[in-house]
Design a protein around this motif. Structure first.
Motif, PDB file in Angstrom:
ATOM      1  N   GLY A 163       0.814  -1.209   0.000  1.00 59.28           N
ATOM      2  CA  GLY A 163       0.000   0.000   0.000  1.00 59.28           C
ATOM      3  C   GLY A 163       0.846   1.256   0.000  1.00 59.28           C
ATOM      4  O   GLY A 163       1.850   1.357   0.718  1.00 59.28           O
ATOM      5  N   PHE A 164       0.426   2.241  -0.789  1.00 56.61           N
ATOM      6  CA  PHE A 164       1.137   3.508  -0.915  1.00 56.61           C
ATOM      7  C   PHE A 164       0.205   4.641  -0.481  1.00 56.61           C
ATOM      8  O   PHE A 164      -0.941   4.733  -0.951  1.00 56.61           O
ATOM      9  N   SER A 165       0.700   5.484   0.411  1.00 55.15           N
ATOM     10  CA  SER A 165      -0.082   6.652   0.812  1.00 55.15           C
ATOM     11  C   SER A 165       0.011   7.782  -0.205  1.00 55.15           C
ATOM     12  O   SER A 165      -0.818   8.696  -0.194  1.00 55.15           O
ATOM     13  N   ALA A 206      -6.871   0.051 -11.222  1.00 51.67           N
ATOM     14  CA  ALA A 206      -6.435   0.538 -12.529  1.00 51.67           C
ATOM     15  C   ALA A 206      -6.957  -0.385 -13.621  1.00 51.67           C
ATOM     16  O   ALA A 206      -7.251  -1.567 -13.381  1.00 51.67           O
ATOM     17  N   ALA A 207      -7.053   0.146 -14.831  1.00 50.79           N
ATOM     18  CA  ALA A 207      -7.551  -0.657 -15.946  1.00 50.79           C
ATOM     19  C   ALA A 207      -6.617  -1.813 -16.256  1.00 50.79           C
ATOM     20  O   ALA A 207      -7.063  -2.916 -16.579  1.00 50.79           O
ATOM     21  N   PRO A 234      -6.951   4.581  -8.542  1.00 53.05           N
ATOM     22  CA  PRO A 234      -7.637   5.186  -7.394  1.00 53.05           C
ATOM     23  C   PRO A 234      -7.192   4.561  -6.078  1.00 53.05           C
ATOM     24  O   PRO A 234      -6.725   3.425  -6.025  1.00 53.05           O
ATOM     25  N   ALA A 235      -7.374   5.327  -5.018  1.00 56.74           N
ATOM     26  CA  ALA A 235      -7.083   4.826  -3.682  1.00 56.74           C
ATOM     27  C   ALA A 235      -8.237   3.973  -3.184  1.00 56.74           C
ATOM     28  O   ALA A 235      -9.388   4.118  -3.602  1.00 56.74           O
ATOM     29  N   LEU A 240      -5.303   4.231   0.721  1.00 58.10           N
ATOM     30  CA  LEU A 240      -4.035   3.755   0.173  1.00 58.10           C
ATOM     31  C   LEU A 240      -4.236   3.228  -1.245  1.00 58.10           C
ATOM     32  O   LEU A 240      -5.286   2.673  -1.575  1.00 58.10           O
ATOM     33  N   HIS A 241      -3.206   3.388  -2.059  1.00 58.85           N
ATOM     34  CA  HIS A 241      -3.170   2.796  -3.394  1.00 58.85           C
ATOM     35  C   HIS A 241      -2.496   1.428  -3.259  1.00 58.85           C
ATOM     36  O   HIS A 241      -1.335   1.337  -2.863  1.00 58.85           O
ATOM     37  N   TRP A 242      -3.229   0.366  -3.622  1.00 56.20           N
ATOM     38  CA  TRP A 242      -2.749  -0.987  -3.349  1.00 56.20           C
ATOM     39  C   TRP A 242      -2.227  -1.646  -4.616  1.00 56.20           C
ATOM     40  O   TRP A 242      -2.848  -1.599  -5.671  1.00 56.20           O
TER      41      TRP A 242
END
Length: 690
Positions: A163-165, A206-207, A234-235, A240-242
């Motif tokens: 996960g990215f903040s 994401a696509a 999207p988060a 978080l972006h996973w």
């Protein structure tokens, strides 16, 4: 056997005596041959000079060694700079490529890639299983740990989630620290796309997710993975972006173990760029603009050359300004040739050393210049000079000259020079071997020059580096790979090692060795079976056939190669097999054994000791062959406290095996024995009365 000639077979006294003995025939009028005669003094001087020449002619110099090694196809391995990685925080200024870092001892490093101002921030690392999610956040800066992101043998499958903040600019770049497996080391990979397993990378939401670069080869070795989410990323509900990594095909080798994960790791090299060439294709116009996006060009001095229809010409009709993104250059290119080729050359020179990079030429044969590198070594792969050159039409034009190993192999018009790392000098040709320089002031300019301390740049990990521009300290990994240029003695030893091995399959040992050296694989065992064809009912090949049994060094007690593994070994052997010989690469067949042992004596826990000894015996028996009951009995007899082995019975129900009258078991030629069951019967010890 070749007999070495001794060219230094005369002493000084013998040379003088031989010369004086010829004087009565050469000059009968010369009768005074004593030491006070001036002619004798000249003769002794020439004898001394002849002795020196004989000694030098009798030496097997490095130059002669290199010429002979080149005839054998051996070229020197060039000097190499040390490489490391620096860890940068998510919040920090942008860094341009070639940004200088320095150690406390003054050893310079340069960033190999630029660092954007906006970088991803790593917040969580998890392993998702069927029964829940386990957080392994120690990877983010706590104590070092080792974990299996996809589970181990016999465990339920799992997935790695990161996960990215915050996301950074451009593609996502991650460093994975992979723990090397125990056992057989992995052979170097032959291509960037080779991997022993198939992973699926998914930027959740994401696509699609494109893998731009995978230096880890499917998380087999430590390295970078560069990803690009298609469309938006999207988060999740937690903000978080996973990124999720799942194992689609585990392969047949080891299970992945990780000990580190970073989104702020950037490569650096122990080098110092004093001159660098930038090539452009510029449109004709009075205000052509270009950005030199690196720190060396931003802080250095510039020399700009424009190629017209006739020649390269240096121009001073330019303006340059340093910016945060590099050096912004504006030049008049109205006279630039418009033929589709590079027509602008910008040379950026290190401001602190630019005075050492411009030389006045006298145009003499074998002209030499001293570089004054203060102990540094030139990385000769991209070492070039821009020199005033006499063209065929009589005009003097700037031209690039390249560095070569030996001028003797060059012609009179070749624009080349040599570099002597010991004397720190460059030497030009004499008009016969290598072209002559044209005389003039400032006729020679370094166009590309990179220096390194080579082996001296292998520094330990820690907080040893800081940026030269602002003094910011960074943490670095251990720098390795720095090496000096190969010496003639080292190249000679490498040639001998090459001659002692073959890259062609001649004997059965060659098939086994080359199969074990298949790039990218971990081959635990290989057995070549000449004249054996597993597809024939009798096993005897009707055509020249060599069957190679290969075993991967994988997880579990009975590893079997998968299709990718077998295909890789097949390609390796097909490239080196003799013409007319067919090679078949096959997996092993495991033979399950049941062993019954009757014995007297034995300490507590003797069953475990016997099992361990028998398993070691079976592992050492290799592929195929005969399993002898006597060998098994010897293993049992060696167990602690065993007084007598009464019986050892080997049994198997595996197809293709049969038992001899002596109790031995003959296995199929591609079989590997494994102990399925062990029965130990401990008989009472008979006591003898007194």
């Amino acid at each position: 056997m070749l007999k070495a000639r001794n060219l230094d077979d005369q002493t000084y006294e013998e040379i003088v005596q031989a010369a004086e003995g010829r004087l009565p025939w050469l000059c009968p009028a010369w009768t005074d041959h004593n030491a006070h005669d001036p002619g004798i003094t000249v003769l002794e001087l020439m004898a001394w000079y002849k002795e020196l020449q004989q000694y030098q002619m009798n030496q097997f110099t490095d130059g002669l060694k290199w010429k002979l090694l080149k005839l054998a196809g051996i070229s020197p391995r060039p000097a190499a700079p040390a490489a490391c990685a620096v860890e940068l925080e998510p919040d920090g200024p942008a860094r341009l490529p070639f940004a200088r870092l320095i150690t406390r001892e003054g050893i310079p490093f340069e960033l190999a890639e630029g660092v954007p101002a906006r970088r991803p921030a790593l917040a969580r690392v998890c392993v998702a299983r069927e029964d829940g999610t386990a957080d392994v956040g120690e990877l983010l800066g706590g104590r070092p740990i080792t974990f299996r992101p996809f589970g181990g043998p016999g465990e339920a499958p799992s997935a790695l989630r990161v996960g990215f903040s915050r996301l950074g600019e451009g593609a996502l770049r991650l460093w994975f620290e992979v723990v090397p497996p125990d056992g057989v080391p992995r052979n170097p990979f032959a291509s960037s796309g080779q991997a022993p397993r198939v992973l699926r990378w998914n930027c959740e939401g994401a696509a699609d997710t494109a893998v731009l670069r995978d230096d880890t080869h499917g998380l087999s070795v430590s390295g970078y993975v560069v990803l690009r989410p298609e469309g938006g990323w999207p988060a999740g509900p937690d903000g978080l972006h996973w990124l999720s990594v799942t194992l689609e095909d585990p392969g047949c080798e080891e299970s992945v173990r990780l000990s580190g994960l970073s989104a702020g790791r950037w490569p650096a090299l122990q080098r110092e760029t004093w001159a660098r060439s930038h090539w452009f294709r510029a449109a004709a116009g009075p205000d052509w603009t270009a950005l030199l996006a690196d720190a060396q060009a931003r802080d250095g001095e510039l020399a700009v050359f424009v190629r017209t229809a006739e020649r390269w010409e240096q121009t001073d009709r330019l303006q340059a300004a340093a910016t945060q993104d590099g050096r912004l250059l504006q030049a008049d290119t109205s006279a630039a040739a418009q033929d589709g080729g590079d027509n602008v050359l910008v040379i950026s020179l290190d401001a602190g050393h630019s005075s050492r990079l411009l030389f006045d030429a006298r145009g003499l044969p074998g002209e030499t210049f001293f570089l004054d590198l203060e102990g540094r070594t030139v990385l000769t792969e991209d070492f070039t000079l821009l020199c005033d050159t006499l063209d065929r039409d009589g005009s003097i034009r700037p031209a690039l000259w390249r560095c070569v190993e030996d001028l003797q192999a060059c012609g009179p018009r070749d624009h080349v020079f040599t570099y002597d790392s010991v004397r720190e000098t460059i030497t030009f040709g004499d008009g016969e071997h290598g072209a002559l320089l044209h005389p003039g002031k400032g006729a020679v300019l370094a166009a590309s020059l990179t220096l390194s301390y080579c082996g001296g740049g292998n520094i330990p990990g820690g907080e040893n580096l800081s940026f030269e521009e602002d003094g910011t300290a960074v943490r670095n990994s251990a720098a390795g790979g720095g090496a000096e240029r190969e010496t003639a003695g080292q190249a000679q030893n490498r040639l001998l090692r090459t001659l002692n091995t073959t890259r062609k399959c001649v004997s059965a040992d060659d098939y086994e060795r080359l199969a074990a050296e298949t790039p990218g694989l971990r081959v635990a065992a290989a057995r070549a079976l000449p004249a054996y064809d597993p597809d024939e009912p009798t096993g005897v090949s009707r055509m020249p056939t060599v069957t190679v049994v290969v075993v991967p060094d994988g997880a579990g007690a009975r590893p079997l190669p998968d299709g990718r593994f077998l295909a890789a070994v097949q390609r390796q052997l097909d490239a080196v097999r003799p013409i007319g010989t067919r090679v078949k690469v096959v997996p092993p067949v495991y033979v399950e054994l049941e062993i019954t042992v009757s014995l007297r004596g034995g300490e507590d826990g003797v069953e475990a000791a016997i099992r361990s000894a028998l398993e070691a015996w079976l592992a050492g028996s290799g592929i195929g062959g005969i399993l002898r009951a006597g060998d098994a009995a010897a293993c049992v007899q060696a167990a602690p406290g065993v007084l007598q082995v009464r019986k050892v019975d080997l049994r198997t129900a595996s197809p293709g095996c049969y038992q001899t009258g002596e109790g031995d078991i003959r296995q199929p030629r591609r079989a590997i024995p494994k102990l399925r069951a062990l029965h130990v019967e401990r008989l009472p010890v008979e006591r003898i009365g007194h």
